[in-house]
Every structure is written in structure tokens, then in C-alpha cells.
Design a protein around this motif. Structure first.
Motif, short mmCIF file in Angstrom:
data_model
loop_
_atom_site.label_atom_id
_atom_site.label_comp_id
_atom_site.label_asym_id
_atom_site.label_seq_id
_atom_site.Cartn_x
_atom_site.Cartn_y
_atom_site.Cartn_z
N MET A 48 0.96 -1.26 0.11
CA MET A 48 -0.06 0.03 0.08
C MET A 48 0.73 1.22 0.14
O MET A 48 0.37 2.21 0.58
CB MET A 48 -1.04 -0.15 1.09
CG MET A 48 -2.13 -1.25 0.80
SD MET A 48 -3.25 -1.18 2.14
CE MET A 48 -4.20 0.14 2.08
N ARG A 51 -2.38 2.87 -3.29
CA ARG A 51 -3.60 2.21 -2.92
C ARG A 51 -4.68 3.04 -3.72
O ARG A 51 -4.42 4.12 -4.27
CB ARG A 51 -4.04 2.07 -1.50
CG ARG A 51 -3.17 3.03 -0.47
CD ARG A 51 -3.62 4.23 -0.36
NE ARG A 51 -5.35 4.32 -0.47
CZ ARG A 51 -6.17 5.20 -0.77
NH1 ARG A 51 -5.42 6.26 -1.32
NH2 ARG A 51 -7.35 4.87 -0.79
N GLY A 52 -5.78 2.27 -3.73
CA GLY A 52 -7.22 2.97 -4.28
C GLY A 52 -7.28 2.10 -5.69
O GLY A 52 -6.40 1.88 -6.27
N ALA A 53 -8.47 1.74 -6.12
CA ALA A 53 -8.64 0.87 -7.19
C ALA A 53 -8.10 1.33 -8.35
O ALA A 53 -7.18 0.62 -8.94
CB ALA A 53 -10.09 0.62 -7.21
N ILE A 56 -4.09 1.47 -8.41
CA ILE A 56 -3.76 -0.07 -8.18
C ILE A 56 -3.58 -0.61 -9.87
O ILE A 56 -2.54 -1.06 -10.11
CB ILE A 56 -4.38 -1.06 -7.39
CG1 ILE A 56 -4.39 -0.63 -5.90
CG2 ILE A 56 -3.94 -2.34 -7.46
CD1 ILE A 56 -5.30 -1.14 -5.30
N ARG A 88 -2.93 -7.75 -4.67
CA ARG A 88 -4.21 -7.32 -3.86
C ARG A 88 -5.46 -8.07 -4.50
O ARG A 88 -5.42 -7.80 -5.96
CB ARG A 88 -4.41 -5.84 -3.62
CG ARG A 88 -3.36 -5.16 -2.94
CD ARG A 88 -3.82 -3.91 -2.41
NE ARG A 88 -4.56 -3.93 -1.23
CZ ARG A 88 -5.38 -2.53 -0.81
NH1 ARG A 88 -4.81 -1.67 -1.47
NH2 ARG A 88 -6.21 -2.84 0.09
N CYS A 159 -12.98 6.55 3.49
CA CYS A 159 -11.79 6.20 3.19
C CYS A 159 -11.11 7.42 2.19
O CYS A 159 -11.61 8.30 2.38
CB CYS A 159 -11.99 4.80 2.37
SG CYS A 159 -10.41 3.84 1.94
N ALA A 161 -11.24 8.23 -1.88
CA ALA A 161 -11.42 7.76 -3.08
C ALA A 161 -11.20 9.34 -3.73
O ALA A 161 -12.03 9.71 -4.76
CB ALA A 161 -12.82 7.47 -3.37
N THR A 166 -6.44 7.56 -7.36
CA THR A 166 -6.78 7.35 -8.83
C THR A 166 -5.42 7.99 -9.42
O THR A 166 -4.63 8.42 -8.76
CB THR A 166 -7.92 8.34 -9.34
OG1 THR A 166 -7.43 9.64 -8.99
CG2 THR A 166 -9.23 7.74 -8.64
N THR A 171 -12.34 9.65 -7.52
CA THR A 171 -13.71 9.39 -8.23
C THR A 171 -14.86 10.23 -7.23
O THR A 171 -15.35 11.21 -7.46
CB THR A 171 -13.89 7.85 -8.03
OG1 THR A 171 -13.80 7.32 -6.67
CG2 THR A 171 -13.20 7.14 -8.92
N GLN A 198 -7.26 5.96 6.17
CA GLN A 198 -7.05 6.91 4.77
C GLN A 198 -7.64 8.07 4.74
O GLN A 198 -7.44 8.82 4.01
CB GLN A 198 -7.56 5.92 3.73
CG GLN A 198 -6.78 4.72 3.29
CD GLN A 198 -7.07 3.29 4.12
OE1 GLN A 198 -7.68 3.50 4.92
NE2 GLN A 198 -6.64 2.36 3.17
N THR A 238 -15.49 2.97 -4.90
CA THR A 238 -15.77 1.53 -4.98
C THR A 238 -14.37 0.71 -5.27
O THR A 238 -13.95 1.41 -6.29
CB THR A 238 -17.14 1.15 -5.68
OG1 THR A 238 -17.23 -0.24 -5.98
CG2 THR A 238 -17.14 1.75 -7.06
N ASP A 239 -14.21 -0.41 -4.99
CA ASP A 239 -13.26 -1.16 -5.66
C ASP A 239 -13.63 -2.26 -6.57
O ASP A 239 -12.82 -2.68 -7.19
CB ASP A 239 -12.59 -1.78 -4.52
CG ASP A 239 -11.72 -0.86 -3.55
OD1 ASP A 239 -12.55 -0.09 -2.74
OD2 ASP A 239 -10.56 -0.70 -3.66
N LYS A 250 -14.21 -0.07 0.84
CA LYS A 250 -13.44 0.06 2.14
C LYS A 250 -14.43 -0.17 3.21
O LYS A 250 -15.75 0.05 3.36
CB LYS A 250 -12.92 1.20 2.27
CG LYS A 250 -11.91 1.49 3.50
CD LYS A 250 -10.88 0.30 3.78
CE LYS A 250 -9.97 0.27 2.69
NZ LYS A 250 -9.23 -0.89 2.69
N PHE A 326 -12.52 -4.89 3.44
CA PHE A 326 -13.50 -4.27 2.41
C PHE A 326 -14.82 -4.95 2.87
O PHE A 326 -14.91 -5.96 3.48
CB PHE A 326 -13.29 -4.50 0.92
CG PHE A 326 -12.18 -4.00 0.49
CD1 PHE A 326 -11.99 -2.75 0.00
CD2 PHE A 326 -10.80 -4.75 0.47
CE1 PHE A 326 -11.08 -2.35 -0.39
CE2 PHE A 326 -9.70 -4.04 0.07
CZ PHE A 326 -9.75 -2.80 -0.44
#
Ligand code: MRU
Length: 362
Positions: A48, A51-53, A56, A88, A159, A161, A166, A171, A198, A238-239, A250, A326
Motif C-alpha cells: 500500500m 492504493r485505491g482501485a 492500483i 491485492r 476512506c 476515493a 486514482t 472518483t 485513509q 468502490t473497489d 472500504k 472491504f
């Protein structure tokens, strides 16, 4: 977005090297590090540093590109997909980016792969910025409508986002930044987001750096604030979002959705389309939930009185901790999904109507 007035992304290529912000040290230190080889990329995702969808996914794409410059063989391509994919389990953007890189590179002769991989990784990053900018443009009218009705808009987010999750914009934060730029009187409730905080460490930092009014709250305060009419809107990231609109995000997001429903507060989820897993319908049954080290629960990191970053234990040495990272919010609790193509209901029909080209044929 800006740090000290300077436009900054979370990952970028410079002088032939890939640089990231090592997010483990935020907000106390802005450490920029170079990721030099595949192992460094895998470590940065798993531990991490990033991190963050969406980030990543972008980092994995650059990891693939760096490896192709070192060894562009078929075996290296296959192995790199595997190694980075295992870093992950929950955010689907990781698989999306690796699949896209592999599909682009596999048909090429090895000698052409390094340059093609670099261009594709850069394209993934640039596209992420544009998708998130559009999410903000589509989310902005929600905030405008509240502002027109009552003046100050209070948004709660969970969390991070934001732009560090990104490549840029974020987001959930993209509508917030665009509302701020539009002069809307905005205030953000920032959930601290235990165990890794976070919200406290990254969301509070980035909103502050950009001049967006915000207050840090404990994760337990959201329901109380909603009961008193102090939250107009919840927006989270969202992940992984399923084809019917279940949202995996999260840990703690689900509780916020329950409290929002109980109090009649709209609960929106902001996502770029690479976060939709079209192969999965039932989020609860089908999405793997990452379990992280219990030490993230038993210990916290912060700045000590001497100004040094320190990690301290907060529970008895013998107490074990369980750390699911999550949870899944069922689609019924989601008011709407804010995407780069507009806002849709969190339903299979809603998603299919916005993304007929991406949704599998039924
Ligand atoms: O464990 P993390 O920090 O990678 O989790 C991040 C989140 O849950 C974010 O809310 C999510 O990735 C959406 S990011 C735009």
C-alpha cells in the motif's frame, strides 16, 4: 490536483523512470519514490505505498511496462501478469489493467513490446484522469441542486476515493472539487476510516491542500450526524461494482449506507467503468474480501511530540485482531452510481443502459 499550487498526479513517468507518491507517510511527509523493477511494483501495491482501485490498476500497468523493457518474452509477460495480479485481491481495476496490457502486448513480437507497453500504460493513466473528470461533471448537478435548495452542502465520504486513489481528480472527490471550483459552499465530513485511516491521513490532506472545507470525524459519528440533518449527501468510491450494482468498498461503507437509508440521506457511489466487474452479480457471494494484517488494527501510526512518524500499539499485546479490509453494500442501498457516462440506478438494467458496449450479452 494541486500540492502547494503545483499540479501533481499520483504516478508519472519522468526521465525514463516511474515515480509514485509513497502514500504510507502522508500527510506528514510527501515522499516521492522511483519504482525500478517488477518486484518494486509488486511490493508497492501489496504494501500500500500506492492504493485505491484505479491507482492500483495504473501501477500494475506501469509494472508490466517496466518489466517488458527488461524482458519482453512470452514467459515474462505471463509471469508478470501473475505476480502483479496476486498483490491485492479485491479491486478489480488491477485485473482490468493487467488484462488490457496483456491483450495489447501478446500479439506483438517481443522486440516491439517495451515501447508498446510504455504507451499503453501512459494511455491507461491519461484515460483514468479523463474518466474521473467526467465523473465530477456528472456528479456536480447533485451538489448544485442541494446548494440551490439550502445553501451550504454537507457531503460525507469514507476512506480515500480522492486523487491519490486514482491518477488524478479522484472518483468520489471529483464532484467535490468541481463544486468547489464552481463556487458552491461545500463542507465535507471525512470519516477517519480505521484501521489504516485513509480518511484522516489522505482525504483530509488532499482536501486541505486544495482549500476544500472539511472536518475529520470518527467512523462512528456518521449516523449521529445524519440523524441531525447534518449530512445532505454521501459519496463514496468502490473497489469493485457488480453487474447488478452491488458495491464493494472500504470496510465500514456498508454501515454508512445503512445509516443513510435509515435517515433518508442519498447514498451515491462514484466509479469509472473499469471498476465494474461484469462477470460478477452477487457481490456478497462472489467478491474476494482482502484480509489484512491484524497489526493494522492493534497499532496506529502518527506523528509523535518530537515530530517523528511513529507507530504505537493501542491494544493489549496478547489481543488478536481480525482485519477484513472491504465490505459489500447491496445495490438496494445505493441511490445511484455516478459514472463517466452519467448517473444510473444501481441495477443491472441501469448499468447496461449506460454501458451497452461493455455489458455482456444476456
Ligand atoms: O485499501 P485501499 O486504500 O486501497 O482502499 C481504497 C478504497 O476503498 C477506495 O474507496 C476505493 O478504492 C475507491 S478509489 C477511487
Amino acid at each position: 490536483m494541486k500540492i502547494d499550487g503545483r499540479p501533481t498526479r499520483s504516478i508519472w513517468a519522468e526521465d525514463g523512470q516511474v515515480r509514485i507518491i509513497d502514500q504510507r507517510w502522508l500527510p506528514h511527509e510527501l515522499r516521492i519514490v522511483t519504482l525500478a523493477d517488477r518486484a518494486a511494483f509488486a511490493t508497492a501495491i501489496a504494501e500500500m505505498w500506492v492504493r485505491g482501485a484505479p491507482l492500483i490498476g495504473a501501477t500494475a500497468a506501469w509494472g508490466m511496462a517496466v518489466q517488458m523493457a527488461a524482458d519482453p518474452s512470452d514467459a515474462s509477460l505471463a509471469e508478470t501478469w501473475q505476480i502483479l495480479h496476486e498483490t491485492r485481491p479485491t479491486a478489480i481495476n488491477l485485473r482490468w489493467a493487467l488484462d488490457r496490457m496483456r491483450a495489447h502486448l501478446a500479439p506483438l513480437p517481443p522486440v516491439a513490446r517495451a515501447a508498446a507497453a510504455e504507451a499503453e500504460a501512459q494511455a491507461i493513466c491519461d484515460e483514468d484522469v479523463e474518466l474521473n473528470r467526467r465523473i465530477g461533471a456528472h456528479g456536480l448537478p447533485l451538489l448544485r441542486a442541494i446548494a440551490a435548495r439550502k445553501g451550504r452542502v454537507n457531503v460525507l465520504t469514507h476512506c480515500n476515493a480522492g486523487w491519490p486513489a486514482t491518477v488524478d481528480w479522484g472518483t468520489a472527490t471529483s464532484p467535490l472539487y468541481q463544486a468547489h471550483e464552481a463556487g458552491i459552499d461545500l463542507h465535507v465530513w471525512v470519516d477517519e476510516t480505521r484501521p489504516r485511516n485513509q480518511g484522516a491521513q489522505i482525504t483530509a490532506w488532499e482536501l486541505g491542500a486544495h482549500g476544500v472545507a472539511h472536518s475529520l470525524i470518527t467512523d462512528n459519528a456518521g449516523g449521529h450526524l445524519m440523524q441531525r440533518g447534518l449530512v445532505d449527501l454521501v459519496i463514496v468510491g468502490t473497489d469493485r461494482t457488480t453487474a447488478r450494482g452491488d458495491v464493494c468498498n472500504k470496510i465500514g461503507t456498508y454501515l454508512k449506507a445503512l445509516a443513510a437509508r435509515a435517515n433518508g440521506v442519498p447514498f451515491y457511489v462514484a466509479l469509472p467503468s473499469p471498476t465494474i466487474d461484469w462477470r460478477v452479480t452477487d457481490g456478497l457471494a462472489e467478491i474476494p474480501i482482502e484480509t489484512r494484517d491484524g497489526a493494522e488494527v492493534t497499532h496506529v501510526q502518527g506523528l509523535d511530540d518530537q515530530g517523528r512518524i511513529a507507530r504505537v500499539r493501542i491494544s493489549p499485546a496478547t489481543t488478536a485482531a481480525v482485519n477484513p479490509a472491504f465490505d459489500v453494500t447491496p445495490a438496494e442501498l445505493v441511490t445511484g452510481l455516478i459514472t463517466e457516462r452519467g448517473i444510473c440506478p444501481a441495477t443491472a438494467e441501469g448499468l447496461r443502459a449506460l454501458f451497452p458496449d461493455l455489458a455482456p450479452m444476456s
